[in-house]
Design a protein around this motif. Structure first.
Motif, PDB file in Angstrom:
ATOM      1  N   VAL A  34       2.999   4.458  13.966  1.00 16.85           N
ATOM      2  CA  VAL A  34       2.854   3.022  13.726  1.00 16.85           C
ATOM      3  C   VAL A  34       1.581   2.774  12.945  1.00 16.85           C
ATOM      4  CG1 VAL A  34       2.514   0.741  14.790  1.00 16.85           C
ATOM      5  CG2 VAL A  34       4.092   2.392  15.830  1.00 16.85           C
ATOM      6  N   LEU A  35       1.728   2.036  11.845  1.00 21.88           N
ATOM      7  CA  LEU A  35       0.573   1.559  11.088  1.00 21.88           C
ATOM      8  C   LEU A  35       0.327   0.120  11.486  1.00 21.88           C
ATOM      9  CD1 LEU A  35      -1.593   1.604   8.822  1.00 21.88           C
ATOM     10  CD2 LEU A  35       0.234   0.856   7.263  1.00 21.88           C
ATOM     11  N   PHE A  36      -0.863  -0.160  12.025  1.00 24.38           N
ATOM     12  CA  PHE A  36      -1.299  -1.533  12.234  1.00 24.38           C
ATOM     13  C   PHE A  36      -1.944  -1.984  10.935  1.00 24.38           C
ATOM     14  CE2 PHE A  36      -1.407   0.083  16.628  1.00 24.38           C
ATOM     15  CZ  PHE A  36      -0.528  -0.826  17.207  1.00 24.38           C
ATOM     16  N   SER A  37      -1.391  -3.033  10.361  1.00 25.68           N
ATOM     17  CA  SER A  37      -1.804  -3.511   9.050  1.00 25.68           C
ATOM     18  C   SER A  37      -2.051  -5.012   9.112  1.00 25.68           C
ATOM     19  CB  SER A  37      -0.705  -3.188   8.033  1.00 25.68           C
ATOM     20  OG  SER A  37      -1.089  -3.557   6.734  1.00 25.68           O
ATOM     21  N   GLN A  38      -2.574  -5.558   8.017  1.00 28.11           N
ATOM     22  CA  GLN A  38      -2.691  -7.006   7.871  1.00 28.11           C
ATOM     23  C   GLN A  38      -2.718  -7.366   6.398  1.00 28.11           C
ATOM     24  OE1 GLN A  38      -6.304  -8.744   9.399  1.00 28.11           O
ATOM     25  NE2 GLN A  38      -7.518  -6.963   8.819  1.00 28.11           N
ATOM     26  N   ALA A  39      -2.416  -8.606   6.100  1.00 26.53           N
ATOM     27  CA  ALA A  39      -2.379  -9.071   4.715  1.00 26.53           C
ATOM     28  C   ALA A  39      -3.755  -8.897   4.065  1.00 26.53           C
ATOM     29  CB  ALA A  39      -1.960 -10.539   4.679  1.00 26.53           C
ATOM     30  N   TYR A  43      -7.435  -1.113   2.426  1.00 24.08           N
ATOM     31  CA  TYR A  43      -7.426   0.188   3.097  1.00 24.08           C
ATOM     32  C   TYR A  43      -6.044   0.479   3.685  1.00 24.08           C
ATOM     33  CZ  TYR A  43     -12.471   0.280   2.512  1.00 24.08           C
ATOM     34  OH  TYR A  43     -13.738   0.290   1.986  1.00 24.08           O
ATOM     35  N   CYS A  44      -5.341  -0.588   4.095  1.00 21.12           N
ATOM     36  CA  CYS A  44      -3.960  -0.417   4.581  1.00 21.12           C
ATOM     37  C   CYS A  44      -3.066   0.063   3.443  1.00 21.12           C
ATOM     38  CB  CYS A  44      -3.427  -1.730   5.146  1.00 21.12           C
ATOM     39  SG  CYS A  44      -4.371  -2.351   6.562  1.00 21.12           S
ATOM     40  N   ASP A  45      -3.286  -0.503   2.246  1.00 19.43           N
ATOM     41  CA  ASP A  45      -2.534  -0.050   1.073  1.00 19.43           C
ATOM     42  C   ASP A  45      -2.784   1.436   0.832  1.00 19.43           C
ATOM     43  OD1 ASP A  45      -1.643  -2.666   0.700  1.00 19.43           O
ATOM     44  OD2 ASP A  45      -3.198  -3.117  -0.789  1.00 19.43           O
ATOM     45  N   ALA A  46      -4.042   1.842   0.969  1.00 19.58           N
ATOM     46  CA  ALA A  46      -4.385   3.252   0.775  1.00 19.58           C
ATOM     47  C   ALA A  46      -3.705   4.120   1.829  1.00 19.58           C
ATOM     48  CB  ALA A  46      -5.902   3.436   0.810  1.00 19.58           C
ATOM     49  N   ALA A  47      -3.684   3.663   3.080  1.00 21.46           N
ATOM     50  CA  ALA A  47      -3.025   4.426   4.147  1.00 21.46           C
ATOM     51  C   ALA A  47      -1.535   4.585   3.846  1.00 21.46           C
ATOM     52  CB  ALA A  47      -3.228   3.740   5.496  1.00 21.46           C
ATOM     53  N   ARG A  48      -0.914   3.516   3.322  1.00 16.46           N
ATOM     54  CA  ARG A  48       0.513   3.593   3.002  1.00 16.46           C
ATOM     55  C   ARG A  48       0.807   4.597   1.894  1.00 16.46           C
ATOM     56  NH1 ARG A  48       0.433  -1.784   4.808  1.00 16.46           N
ATOM     57  NH2 ARG A  48      -0.375  -2.538   2.829  1.00 16.46           N
ATOM     58  N   THR A  99      -7.739  -2.650  11.170  1.00 17.55           N
ATOM     59  CA  THR A  99      -6.777  -2.142  10.189  1.00 17.55           C
ATOM     60  C   THR A  99      -7.508  -1.366   9.115  1.00 17.55           C
ATOM     61  OG1 THR A  99      -6.847  -4.179   8.884  1.00 17.55           O
ATOM     62  CG2 THR A  99      -5.153  -4.024  10.573  1.00 17.55           C
ATOM     63  N   PRO A 100      -6.898  -0.311   8.637  1.00 14.69           N
ATOM     64  CA  PRO A 100      -5.667   0.278   9.168  1.00 14.69           C
ATOM     65  C   PRO A 100      -5.955   1.118  10.406  1.00 14.69           C
ATOM     66  CG  PRO A 100      -6.469   1.616   7.353  1.00 14.69           C
ATOM     67  CD  PRO A 100      -7.408   0.434   7.477  1.00 14.69           C
ATOM     68  N   ARG A 120     -11.017   6.948   7.226  1.00 15.23           N
ATOM     69  CA  ARG A 120     -11.711   8.238   7.283  1.00 15.23           C
ATOM     70  C   ARG A 120     -11.847   8.851   5.895  1.00 15.23           C
ATOM     71  NH1 ARG A 120      -9.574  11.059  12.857  1.00 15.23           N
ATOM     72  NH2 ARG A 120      -9.974   9.286  14.191  1.00 15.23           N
ATOM     73  N   LEU A 121     -11.911  10.120   5.793  1.00 13.71           N
ATOM     74  CA  LEU A 121     -12.009  10.781   4.486  1.00 13.71           C
ATOM     75  C   LEU A 121     -10.631  10.784   3.831  1.00 13.71           C
ATOM     76  CD1 LEU A 121     -14.238  13.829   5.471  1.00 13.71           C
ATOM     77  CD2 LEU A 121     -14.939  11.757   4.261  1.00 13.71           C
ATOM     78  N   ALA A 122     -10.519  10.061   2.736  1.00 11.05           N
ATOM     79  CA  ALA A 122      -9.220   9.897   2.082  1.00 11.05           C
ATOM     80  C   ALA A 122      -8.573  11.238   1.732  1.00 11.05           C
ATOM     81  CB  ALA A 122      -9.358   9.027   0.842  1.00 11.05           C
ATOM     82  N   ASP A 123      -9.383  12.209   1.344  1.00 13.48           N
ATOM     83  CA  ASP A 123      -8.826  13.508   0.970  1.00 13.48           C
ATOM     84  C   ASP A 123      -8.120  14.209   2.129  1.00 13.48           C
ATOM     85  OD1 ASP A 123      -9.775  13.180  -1.584  1.00 13.48           O
ATOM     86  OD2 ASP A 123     -11.516  14.481  -1.317  1.00 13.48           O
ATOM     87  N   PHE A 124      -8.482  13.855   3.346  1.00 15.98           N
ATOM     88  CA  PHE A 124      -7.918  14.517   4.521  1.00 15.98           C
ATOM     89  C   PHE A 124      -7.012  13.602   5.346  1.00 15.98           C
ATOM     90  CE2 PHE A 124     -11.957  16.653   3.627  1.00 15.98           C
ATOM     91  CZ  PHE A 124     -11.492  17.941   3.420  1.00 15.98           C
ATOM     92  N   TYR A 125      -6.820  12.355   4.901  1.00 19.57           N
ATOM     93  CA  TYR A 125      -6.085  11.372   5.692  1.00 19.57           C
ATOM     94  C   TYR A 125      -4.673  11.844   6.026  1.00 19.57           C
ATOM     95  CZ  TYR A 125      -4.712   6.838   7.497  1.00 19.57           C
ATOM     96  OH  TYR A 125      -4.287   5.828   8.314  1.00 19.57           O
ATOM     97  N   GLY A 126      -3.957  12.334   5.034  1.00 20.75           N
ATOM     98  CA  GLY A 126      -2.608  12.833   5.271  1.00 20.75           C
ATOM     99  C   GLY A 126      -2.595  13.943   6.306  1.00 20.75           C
TER     100      GLY A 126
END
Length: 144
Positions: A34-39, A43-48, A99-100, A120-126
């Motif tokens: 589950v992604l908790f997001s908001q309009a 950063y939520c866009d980046a997580a997606r 969020t996220p 967190r560190l975008a390079d390792f987020y996945g």
């Protein structure tokens, strides 16, 4: 088959019938991400950018559900027990305040891995998400 909505065109499925999702999760012993997001949350866009490809990966079909809950939305939904609520209320109940935030849940809405708060560190987020899903699957597999 559980009903779900596309979360405002984000590419992730918005939570709508978590009780229906829970039945499928129990049958397949699979977790829900589950992604908790908001309009307006960039950063939520980046997580997606990590979560949407994972959700669409055929390797995850039947193994992991992906949903989005918008902490600033009053869109109605049914929680894991089938009770009527809203995205905003359920986010508060499940601890989605920032969020996220990504959580991995079982069919009762309980955490199966440590929440991933922020970008967190975008390079390792996945990899953080993959590790949480792997931990959740292992915990579910160990259950009778």
């Amino acid at each position: 088959m559980p009903i779900a909505l596309s979360a405002a065109g984000t590419g992730l499925t918005g939570a709508l019938d978590l009780a229906g999702d829970a039945a499928a999760m129990r049958a397949a012993k699979m977790p829900m991400v589950v992604l908790f997001s908001q309009a307006g949350c960039t950063y939520c866009d980046a997580a997606r950018t990590y979560l949407v490809p994972m959700a669409q990966d055929p390797a995850n079909t039947g193994r992991t559900l992906f949903r989005q809950i918008d902490i600033d939305s009053d869109v109605p939904l049914s929680d894991f027990a089938g009770r009527k609520t809203t995205h905003r209320k359920l986010a508060r109940t499940l601890g989605g305040r920032f969020t996220p935030t990504v959580v991995v849940l079982d069919a009762d809405g309980r955490l199966l891995a440590e929440p991933i708060i922020g970008m967190r560190l975008a390079d390792f987020y996945g990899q953080y998400v993959e590790n949480a899903v792997d931990e959740a699957r292992a915990r579910l597999a160990a259950r009778p």
